[in-house]
Each structure stands twice: as structure tokens, then as C-alpha cells.
Design a protein around this motif. Sequence first.
Motif, PDB file in Angstrom:
ATOM      1  N   ARG A  67       0.814  -1.269  -0.030  1.00  0.00           N
ATOM      2  CA  ARG A  67       0.126   0.055   0.053  1.00  0.00           C
ATOM      3  C   ARG A  67       0.808   1.351   0.025  1.00  0.00           C
ATOM      4  O   ARG A  67       0.530   2.288  -0.702  1.00  0.00           O
ATOM      5  CB  ARG A  67      -1.157  -0.036   1.098  1.00  0.00           C
ATOM      6  CG  ARG A  67      -2.054  -0.981   1.062  1.00  0.00           C
ATOM      7  CD  ARG A  67      -3.280  -0.628   2.074  1.00  0.00           C
ATOM      8  NE  ARG A  67      -2.670  -0.424   3.183  1.00  0.00           N
ATOM      9  CZ  ARG A  67      -3.339  -0.128   4.453  1.00  0.00           C
ATOM     10  NH1 ARG A  67      -4.612  -0.021   4.066  1.00  0.00           N
ATOM     11  NH2 ARG A  67      -2.963   0.195   5.483  1.00  0.00           N
ATOM     12  N   THR A  68       2.135   1.363   0.670  1.00  0.00           N
ATOM     13  CA  THR A  68       3.057   2.367   0.812  1.00  0.00           C
ATOM     14  C   THR A  68       3.456   2.559  -0.656  1.00  0.00           C
ATOM     15  O   THR A  68       3.301   3.936  -1.184  1.00  0.00           O
ATOM     16  CB  THR A  68       4.019   2.215   1.786  1.00  0.00           C
ATOM     17  OG1 THR A  68       3.533   1.949   3.091  1.00  0.00           O
ATOM     18  CG2 THR A  68       5.030   3.371   1.948  1.00  0.00           C
ATOM     19  N   ALA A  69       3.969   1.594  -1.363  1.00  0.00           N
ATOM     20  CA  ALA A  69       4.285   1.681  -2.581  1.00  0.00           C
ATOM     21  C   ALA A  69       3.235   2.354  -3.665  1.00  0.00           C
ATOM     22  O   ALA A  69       3.662   3.266  -4.316  1.00  0.00           O
ATOM     23  CB  ALA A  69       5.075   0.577  -3.203  1.00  0.00           C
ATOM     24  N   LEU A  70       2.145   1.841  -3.599  1.00  0.00           N
ATOM     25  CA  LEU A  70       0.951   2.352  -4.418  1.00  0.00           C
ATOM     26  C   LEU A  70       0.898   3.751  -4.012  1.00  0.00           C
ATOM     27  O   LEU A  70       0.747   4.460  -5.097  1.00  0.00           O
ATOM     28  CB  LEU A  70      -0.316   1.649  -4.309  1.00  0.00           C
ATOM     29  CG  LEU A  70      -0.324   0.148  -4.525  1.00  0.00           C
ATOM     30  CD1 LEU A  70      -1.491  -0.523  -4.452  1.00  0.00           C
ATOM     31  CD2 LEU A  70       0.087   0.062  -6.279  1.00  0.00           C
ATOM     32  N   ALA A  71       0.648   4.261  -2.766  1.00  0.00           N
ATOM     33  CA  ALA A  71       0.334   5.532  -2.506  1.00  0.00           C
ATOM     34  C   ALA A  71       1.607   6.542  -2.874  1.00  0.00           C
ATOM     35  O   ALA A  71       1.111   7.734  -3.335  1.00  0.00           O
ATOM     36  CB  ALA A  71      -0.044   5.583  -0.952  1.00  0.00           C
ATOM     37  N   GLN A  72       2.564   6.157  -2.812  1.00  0.00           N
ATOM     38  CA  GLN A  72       3.882   7.123  -2.931  1.00  0.00           C
ATOM     39  C   GLN A  72       3.794   7.204  -4.456  1.00  0.00           C
ATOM     40  O   GLN A  72       4.079   8.314  -4.742  1.00  0.00           O
ATOM     41  CB  GLN A  72       5.080   6.558  -2.640  1.00  0.00           C
ATOM     42  CG  GLN A  72       5.328   6.393  -0.999  1.00  0.00           C
ATOM     43  CD  GLN A  72       6.682   5.671  -0.437  1.00  0.00           C
ATOM     44  OE1 GLN A  72       7.213   4.894  -1.445  1.00  0.00           O
ATOM     45  NE2 GLN A  72       7.040   6.164   0.728  1.00  0.00           N
ATOM     46  N   ILE A  75      -0.834   5.430  -7.338  1.00  0.00           N
ATOM     47  CA  ILE A  75      -1.615   4.430  -7.876  1.00  0.00           C
ATOM     48  C   ILE A  75      -2.916   4.051  -7.125  1.00  0.00           C
ATOM     49  O   ILE A  75      -2.551   3.580  -6.030  1.00  0.00           O
ATOM     50  CB  ILE A  75      -0.785   3.306  -8.263  1.00  0.00           C
ATOM     51  CG1 ILE A  75       0.511   3.630  -9.160  1.00  0.00           C
ATOM     52  CG2 ILE A  75      -1.411   2.204  -8.844  1.00  0.00           C
ATOM     53  CD1 ILE A  75       1.430   2.609  -9.395  1.00  0.00           C
ATOM     54  N   PRO A  76      -4.114   4.353  -7.503  1.00  0.00           N
ATOM     55  CA  PRO A  76      -5.167   3.739  -6.863  1.00  0.00           C
ATOM     56  C   PRO A  76      -5.422   2.353  -6.482  1.00  0.00           C
ATOM     57  O   PRO A  76      -4.570   1.542  -7.467  1.00  0.00           O
ATOM     58  CB  PRO A  76      -6.557   4.358  -7.672  1.00  0.00           C
ATOM     59  CG  PRO A  76      -5.886   5.474  -8.599  1.00  0.00           C
ATOM     60  CD  PRO A  76      -4.245   4.802  -8.647  1.00  0.00           C
ATOM     61  N   ALA A  77      -5.745   2.135  -5.360  1.00  0.00           N
ATOM     62  CA  ALA A  77      -6.093   0.636  -5.014  1.00  0.00           C
ATOM     63  C   ALA A  77      -7.479  -0.119  -5.889  1.00  0.00           C
ATOM     64  O   ALA A  77      -7.397  -1.230  -5.826  1.00  0.00           O
ATOM     65  CB  ALA A  77      -6.060   0.516  -3.667  1.00  0.00           C
ATOM     66  N   ALA A  78      -8.321   1.081  -6.195  1.00  0.00           N
ATOM     67  CA  ALA A  78      -9.499   0.563  -6.867  1.00  0.00           C
ATOM     68  C   ALA A  78     -10.025   1.670  -7.528  1.00  0.00           C
ATOM     69  O   ALA A  78      -9.634   2.859  -7.558  1.00  0.00           O
ATOM     70  CB  ALA A  78     -10.492   0.027  -5.633  1.00  0.00           C
ATOM     71  N   VAL A 113      -8.794  11.169  -7.819  1.00  0.00           N
ATOM     72  CA  VAL A 113      -8.316  10.334  -7.012  1.00  0.00           C
ATOM     73  C   VAL A 113      -8.498  10.909  -5.602  1.00  0.00           C
ATOM     74  O   VAL A 113      -7.983  11.850  -5.235  1.00  0.00           O
ATOM     75  CB  VAL A 113      -6.995   9.974  -7.351  1.00  0.00           C
ATOM     76  CG1 VAL A 113      -6.268   8.923  -6.267  1.00  0.00           C
ATOM     77  CG2 VAL A 113      -6.724   9.266  -8.797  1.00  0.00           C
ATOM     78  N   LEU A 114      -9.076  10.156  -4.628  1.00  0.00           N
ATOM     79  CA  LEU A 114      -9.247  10.235  -3.309  1.00  0.00           C
ATOM     80  C   LEU A 114      -8.417   9.575  -2.418  1.00  0.00           C
ATOM     81  O   LEU A 114      -8.270   8.268  -2.624  1.00  0.00           O
ATOM     82  CB  LEU A 114     -10.716  10.466  -2.934  1.00  0.00           C
ATOM     83  CG  LEU A 114     -11.386   9.171  -3.228  1.00  0.00           C
ATOM     84  CD1 LEU A 114     -11.779   8.356  -1.953  1.00  0.00           C
ATOM     85  CD2 LEU A 114     -12.842   9.425  -3.652  1.00  0.00           C
ATOM     86  N   ASN A 120      -5.697   3.880   1.490  1.00  0.00           N
ATOM     87  CA  ASN A 120      -5.773   3.558   0.239  1.00  0.00           C
ATOM     88  C   ASN A 120      -6.022   4.806  -0.688  1.00  0.00           C
ATOM     89  O   ASN A 120      -6.883   5.777  -0.158  1.00  0.00           O
ATOM     90  CB  ASN A 120      -6.973   2.594  -0.410  1.00  0.00           C
ATOM     91  CG  ASN A 120      -6.856   1.238   0.264  1.00  0.00           C
ATOM     92  OD1 ASN A 120      -5.912   0.378   0.264  1.00  0.00           O
ATOM     93  ND2 ASN A 120      -7.640   1.097   1.575  1.00  0.00           N
ATOM     94  N   LEU A 121      -5.629   5.000  -1.818  1.00  0.00           N
ATOM     95  CA  LEU A 121      -6.305   5.892  -3.110  1.00  0.00           C
ATOM     96  C   LEU A 121      -7.280   5.122  -3.996  1.00  0.00           C
ATOM     97  O   LEU A 121      -7.083   4.095  -4.030  1.00  0.00           O
ATOM     98  CB  LEU A 121      -5.016   6.280  -3.791  1.00  0.00           C
ATOM     99  CG  LEU A 121      -3.866   7.076  -2.960  1.00  0.00           C
ATOM    100  CD1 LEU A 121      -2.786   7.323  -4.273  1.00  0.00           C
ATOM    101  CD2 LEU A 121      -4.351   8.344  -2.321  1.00  0.00           C
ATOM    102  N   ILE A 122      -8.088   6.003  -3.976  1.00  0.00           N
ATOM    103  CA  ILE A 122      -9.374   5.309  -4.839  1.00  0.00           C
ATOM    104  C   ILE A 122      -9.697   6.328  -5.953  1.00  0.00           C
ATOM    105  O   ILE A 122      -9.798   7.413  -5.705  1.00  0.00           O
ATOM    106  CB  ILE A 122     -10.688   5.235  -3.778  1.00  0.00           C
ATOM    107  CG1 ILE A 122     -10.553   4.414  -2.527  1.00  0.00           C
ATOM    108  CG2 ILE A 122     -11.939   4.905  -4.749  1.00  0.00           C
ATOM    109  CD1 ILE A 122      -9.826   2.961  -3.028  1.00  0.00           C
TER     110      ILE A 122
END
Length: 129
Positions: A67-72, A75-78, A113-114, A120-122
Amino acid sequence: MRIHLTSVFVDDQDQALRFYTEVLGFVRKHDVPLGEHRWLTVTSPEDPDGTELLLEPSGHPAVEPYRTALAQDGIPAASFAVDDVRAEFDRLRGLGVRFTQEPLEAGAVTTAVLDDTCGNLIQILHSKS
């Protein structure tokens, strides 16, 4: 074949349930106790028998680096479809939701993106096609 269930990892299932139902507008589908956690899913009120989103506890050691890598990287999780990104952006921002990307048009797609307050980013999106 169709998607029946997908998930996002959440730090706190109660907080996630409040955010996904009271703020985003999903409805609770399943809430089954499983030890210290729950099998907790939400669905769209527009399609209550459609795809379920599992609010999955984030306790596995691989979750936090993922999750940290996606947020940095932003990149949204969904990604959730909406009829009008600008209207949803305005509605959600009025409820105090923090956006990391304001509405952006890219050809036939508009996205924003929120931050779901649960790690998570959505992305919300509308496709004109």
C-alpha cells in the motif's frame, strides 16, 4: 465469467465501513464475525447483487509495503465508476474528503483520486464511451 468480489485492505474495518457507506454511499452486504475481524463487504445500491467490495483487514506483513508503494506512486487501489466526476468531487470534498488528484479529463475519460482514510487511494471515473 464476471467479477464477483474484489477487495481493498483497510486498517480499521469500522472506520472503513463508515467511510464506504456514509461518505461514498455503498451499502453493507455481508458482516460476518471471524475472530478479531469480519467478512465485511459493501456493494453499490444501484446493483446490490453485483460485485462486492471486501473491506479486508490489513494485518498481513506484505500489505503495508504494498500500500505504501502504491500511495507513494499515486496508484489507486480501486476504481469506481460515477456518472459525473465533477459533481462527485464537489459532493465528496464538501464532506471533507481529501483528493490527491482533482478532476482530470484524458480523452474520453474523466478521473479524480481520493484518499479513503483507510490507507488507500481510490479513483473515481467516468467514461464517455
